[in-house]
Design an enzyme around this catalytic site. Structure first.
Site, PDB file in Angstrom:
ATOM      1  N   LYS A  13       1.151   6.183  -5.577  1.00 33.25           N
ATOM      2  CA  LYS A  13       0.508   6.144  -6.898  1.00 33.25           C
ATOM      3  C   LYS A  13      -0.540   7.253  -7.032  1.00 33.25           C
ATOM      4  O   LYS A  13      -0.555   7.998  -8.000  1.00 33.25           O
ATOM      5  CB  LYS A  13      -0.154   4.773  -7.147  1.00 33.25           C
ATOM      6  CG  LYS A  13       0.828   3.606  -7.117  1.00 33.25           C
ATOM      7  CD  LYS A  13       0.161   2.285  -7.441  1.00 33.25           C
ATOM      8  CE  LYS A  13      -0.881   1.847  -6.423  1.00 33.25           C
ATOM      9  NZ  LYS A  13      -0.355   1.617  -5.056  1.00 33.25           N
ATOM     10  N   ARG A  88      -4.301  -5.323 -11.175  1.00 36.26           N
ATOM     11  CA  ARG A  88      -3.705  -5.828  -9.938  1.00 36.26           C
ATOM     12  C   ARG A  88      -3.491  -7.334  -9.984  1.00 36.26           C
ATOM     13  O   ARG A  88      -2.984  -7.910  -9.022  1.00 36.26           O
ATOM     14  CB  ARG A  88      -4.631  -5.498  -8.763  1.00 36.26           C
ATOM     15  CG  ARG A  88      -4.226  -4.265  -7.959  1.00 36.26           C
ATOM     16  CD  ARG A  88      -5.253  -4.072  -6.868  1.00 36.26           C
ATOM     17  NE  ARG A  88      -4.791  -3.344  -5.734  1.00 36.26           N
ATOM     18  CZ  ARG A  88      -5.000  -2.040  -5.537  1.00 36.26           C
ATOM     19  NH1 ARG A  88      -5.597  -1.317  -6.434  1.00 36.26           N
ATOM     20  NH2 ARG A  88      -4.584  -1.473  -4.417  1.00 36.26           N
ATOM     21  N   ARG A 124      -1.675   8.210   6.493  1.00 35.39           N
ATOM     22  CA  ARG A 124      -2.399   8.761   5.329  1.00 35.39           C
ATOM     23  C   ARG A 124      -3.752   9.330   5.744  1.00 35.39           C
ATOM     24  O   ARG A 124      -4.481   8.731   6.540  1.00 35.39           O
ATOM     25  CB  ARG A 124      -2.605   7.655   4.287  1.00 35.39           C
ATOM     26  CG  ARG A 124      -3.542   8.082   3.166  1.00 35.39           C
ATOM     27  CD  ARG A 124      -3.344   7.296   1.901  1.00 35.39           C
ATOM     28  NE  ARG A 124      -3.779   5.919   1.989  1.00 35.39           N
ATOM     29  CZ  ARG A 124      -3.693   5.064   0.970  1.00 35.39           C
ATOM     30  NH1 ARG A 124      -3.190   5.440  -0.182  1.00 35.39           N
ATOM     31  NH2 ARG A 124      -4.100   3.816   1.129  1.00 35.39           N
ATOM     32  N   ARG A 157      -8.814   6.275   5.987  1.00 35.47           N
ATOM     33  CA  ARG A 157      -9.493   5.127   5.391  1.00 35.47           C
ATOM     34  C   ARG A 157      -9.510   3.965   6.366  1.00 35.47           C
ATOM     35  O   ARG A 157      -8.529   3.680   7.029  1.00 35.47           O
ATOM     36  CB  ARG A 157      -8.779   4.716   4.093  1.00 35.47           C
ATOM     37  CG  ARG A 157      -9.356   5.379   2.869  1.00 35.47           C
ATOM     38  CD  ARG A 157      -8.504   5.215   1.652  1.00 35.47           C
ATOM     39  NE  ARG A 157      -8.124   3.832   1.371  1.00 35.47           N
ATOM     40  CZ  ARG A 157      -7.392   3.468   0.332  1.00 35.47           C
ATOM     41  NH1 ARG A 157      -6.962   4.378  -0.523  1.00 35.47           N
ATOM     42  NH2 ARG A 157      -7.098   2.210   0.129  1.00 35.47           N
ATOM     43  N   ARG A 168      -2.913  -6.353   3.056  1.00 33.88           N
ATOM     44  CA  ARG A 168      -2.837  -5.769   1.701  1.00 33.88           C
ATOM     45  C   ARG A 168      -1.435  -5.922   1.117  1.00 33.88           C
ATOM     46  O   ARG A 168      -1.276  -6.105  -0.085  1.00 33.88           O
ATOM     47  CB  ARG A 168      -3.238  -4.295   1.748  1.00 33.88           C
ATOM     48  CG  ARG A 168      -4.742  -4.134   1.924  1.00 33.88           C
ATOM     49  CD  ARG A 168      -5.102  -2.767   2.422  1.00 33.88           C
ATOM     50  NE  ARG A 168      -4.876  -1.751   1.434  1.00 33.88           N
ATOM     51  CZ  ARG A 168      -4.779  -0.447   1.725  1.00 33.88           C
ATOM     52  NH1 ARG A 168      -4.896  -0.043   2.976  1.00 33.88           N
ATOM     53  NH2 ARG A 168      -4.595   0.422   0.776  1.00 33.88           N
TER      54      ARG A 168
HETATM   55  P1  ADP Z   1      -4.058   1.837  -2.431  1.00 35.65           P
HETATM   56  O1  ADP Z   1      -4.205   3.333  -2.599  1.00 35.65           O
HETATM   57  O2  ADP Z   1      -3.643   1.490  -1.058  1.00 35.65           O
HETATM   58  O3  ADP Z   1      -3.188   1.220  -3.448  1.00 35.65           O
HETATM   59  P2  ADP Z   1      -6.654   1.454  -3.668  1.00 35.65           P
HETATM   60  O4  ADP Z   1      -7.435   2.662  -3.346  1.00 35.65           O
HETATM   61  O5  ADP Z   1      -6.039   1.374  -5.030  1.00 35.65           O
HETATM   62  O6  ADP Z   1      -5.527   1.237  -2.555  1.00 35.65           O
HETATM   63  O7  ADP Z   1      -7.530   0.151  -3.443  1.00 35.65           O
HETATM   64  C1  ADP Z   1      -8.244  -0.074  -2.260  1.00 35.65           C
HETATM   65  C2  ADP Z   1      -8.885  -1.433  -2.308  1.00 35.65           C
HETATM   66  O8  ADP Z   1      -9.815  -1.499  -3.401  1.00 35.65           O
HETATM   67  C3  ADP Z   1      -7.939  -2.603  -2.541  1.00 35.65           C
HETATM   68  O9  ADP Z   1      -7.346  -3.051  -1.331  1.00 35.65           O
HETATM   69  C4  ADP Z   1      -8.889  -3.635  -3.134  1.00 35.65           C
HETATM   70  O10 ADP Z   1      -9.696  -4.236  -2.150  1.00 35.65           O
HETATM   71  C5  ADP Z   1      -9.801  -2.779  -4.001  1.00 35.65           C
HETATM   72  N1  ADP Z   1      -9.289  -2.647  -5.388  1.00 35.65           N
HETATM   73  C6  ADP Z   1      -8.882  -1.514  -6.012  1.00 35.65           C
HETATM   74  N2  ADP Z   1      -8.486  -1.767  -7.257  1.00 35.65           N
HETATM   75  C7  ADP Z   1      -8.624  -3.101  -7.452  1.00 35.65           C
HETATM   76  C8  ADP Z   1      -8.356  -3.985  -8.534  1.00 35.65           C
HETATM   77  N3  ADP Z   1      -7.833  -3.553  -9.705  1.00 35.65           N
HETATM   78  N4  ADP Z   1      -8.652  -5.300  -8.363  1.00 35.65           N
HETATM   79  C9  ADP Z   1      -9.173  -5.761  -7.214  1.00 35.65           C
HETATM   80  N5  ADP Z   1      -9.426  -4.999  -6.151  1.00 35.65           N
HETATM   81  C10 ADP Z   1      -9.154  -3.668  -6.259  1.00 35.65           C
HETATM   82  P1  ADP Z   2      -0.988   4.769  -3.110  1.00 34.57           P
HETATM   83  O1  ADP Z   2      -2.017   5.415  -4.004  1.00 34.57           O
HETATM   84  O2  ADP Z   2       0.138   4.151  -3.889  1.00 34.57           O
HETATM   85  O3  ADP Z   2      -1.579   3.825  -2.129  1.00 34.57           O
HETATM   86  P2  ADP Z   2      -0.713   7.431  -1.869  1.00 34.57           P
HETATM   87  O4  ADP Z   2      -0.399   8.350  -3.017  1.00 34.57           O
HETATM   88  O5  ADP Z   2      -2.055   7.507  -1.284  1.00 34.57           O
HETATM   89  O6  ADP Z   2      -0.289   5.903  -2.258  1.00 34.57           O
HETATM   90  O7  ADP Z   2       0.401   7.696  -0.743  1.00 34.57           O
HETATM   91  C1  ADP Z   2       0.384   6.947   0.479  1.00 34.57           C
HETATM   92  C2  ADP Z   2       0.768   7.869   1.634  1.00 34.57           C
HETATM   93  O8  ADP Z   2       2.149   8.219   1.537  1.00 34.57           O
HETATM   94  C3  ADP Z   2      -0.006   9.183   1.668  1.00 34.57           C
HETATM   95  O9  ADP Z   2      -0.199   9.529   3.004  1.00 34.57           O
HETATM   96  C4  ADP Z   2       0.939  10.160   0.958  1.00 34.57           C
HETATM   97  O10 ADP Z   2       0.741  11.509   1.386  1.00 34.57           O
HETATM   98  C5  ADP Z   2       2.307   9.635   1.354  1.00 34.57           C
HETATM   99  N1  ADP Z   2       3.332   9.803   0.313  1.00 34.57           N
HETATM  100  C6  ADP Z   2       3.174   9.724  -1.030  1.00 34.57           C
HETATM  101  N2  ADP Z   2       4.351   9.901  -1.681  1.00 34.57           N
HETATM  102  C7  ADP Z   2       5.284  10.103  -0.704  1.00 34.57           C
HETATM  103  C8  ADP Z   2       6.706  10.341  -0.726  1.00 34.57           C
HETATM  104  N3  ADP Z   2       7.393  10.406  -1.862  1.00 34.57           N
HETATM  105  N4  ADP Z   2       7.329  10.481   0.479  1.00 34.57           N
HETATM  106  C9  ADP Z   2       6.636  10.407   1.647  1.00 34.57           C
HETATM  107  N5  ADP Z   2       5.307  10.173   1.724  1.00 34.57           N
HETATM  108  C10 ADP Z   2       4.630  10.031   0.567  1.00 34.57           C
END
Ligand code: ADP
Ligand code: ADP
Ligand code: ZN
Length: 212
Positions: A13, A88, A124, A157, A168
């Site tokens: 994302k 979420r 990541r 992270r 998660r």
């Molecule tokens: P990811 O990139 O793995 O999807 P995020 O950076 O979006 O993770 O979120 C990291 C953490 O921040 C989540 O595991 C949660 O604890 C918190 N968080 C982020 N967005 C929300 C939301 N909309 N509602 C509740 N918690 C959130």
């Molecule tokens: P999210 O915000 O949904 O948690 P991220 O964009 O941070 O996800 O991506 C999670 C991890 O996967 C990062 O290390 C990123 O570089 C990698 N990644 C993202 N898209 C792809 C893809 N299409 N194929 C392989 N790895 C990917």
């Protein structure tokens, strides 16, 4: 264009959001980034949010909804926005609908099976300054552990550890996945295959957004 990104943690994302935001000139709003900024600045919200985030749990809706409402009232969101990591929960989705004057245009689901997630998350590396996301194998930075965009030192992270990722994922399937049905019933759900190469996923996203 008002877009919501859906998908499990590690779906890509954040990676795709950066590109969409540049191409379509709409602000990228990441609640995760907002919470992490609050944590680094040791604000009251940051202190409260940290306990949940470190455990892989969602920050309670009461603490989350208001910061998004506030952010969306900014001038730069007038012509659209891209929400990444919000909503979420169904409660957050309903709150979002209630504070928008027009409904969102597209809920874009980036689909990646559970089995692919662990390797994505543990490999990541992120830029603490600009939020750019890298992967040691799938998307390495040009210079090891340095951000291509702003040159900052990359970090891993704390919540990308094996144990927290498992929690998660459980939280995602229980609390967030129901939103797929929520947006399907509103006829705004679009799906892309997130297992393809980063650039191909982006091409597919542009195709989907062009059609909507
Ligand atoms: P990811 O990139 O793995 O999807 P995020 O950076 O979006 O993770 O979120 C990291 C953490 O921040 C989540 O595991 C949660 O604890 C918190 N968080 C982020 N967005 C929300 C939301 N909309 N509602 C509740 N918690 C959130
Ligand atoms: P999210 O915000 O949904 O948690 P991220 O964009 O941070 O996800 O991506 C999670 C991890 O996967 C990062 O290390 C990123 O570089 C990698 N990644 C993202 N898209 C792809 C893809 N299409 N194929 C392989 N790895 C990917
Ligand atoms: Zn950076």
């Amino acid at each position: 264009m008002k877009i919501v990104l859906l998908g499990p943690p590690g779906a890509g994302k954040g990676t795709q959001a950066k590109q969409i935001s540049n191409d379509y000139n709409i602000p990228h709003i990441s609640t995760g980034d907002m919470f992490r900024k609050n944590i680094s600045e040791k604000t009251e919200l940051g202190i409260k949010a940290k306990g949940y985030m470190d455990k892989g749990l969602l920050v309670p809706d009461e603490l989350t909804i208001d910061i998004v409402k506030d952010r969306l009232s900014n001038e730069d969101c007038k012509n659209g926005f891209l929400l990444d990591g919000f909503p979420r929960t169904v409660k957050q989705a309903e709150a979002l609908d209630s504070f928008l004057t027009e409904p969102i245009d597209t809920a874009l689901l980036i689909e990646v099976p559970r089995d692919n997630i662990l390797e994505r998350m543990t490999g990541r590396r992120v830029c603490p300054k600009c939020g750019a996301s890298y992967h040691i194998k799938f998307n390495p930075s040009k210079i090891e552990m340095k951000c291509d965009v702003c040159g900052s030192e990359l970090i891993q992270r704390k919540d990308d550890s094996v144990e927290t990722v498992a929690e998660r994922l459980d939280v995602y399937y229980k609390q967030t996945e129901p939103l797929v049905e929520y947006y399907k019933s509103k006829n705004v759900l679009c799906t892309v295959d997130g297992t393809k190469d980063i650039n191909i996923v982006f091409e597919d996203i542009k195709d989907v957004l062009g059609r909507n």
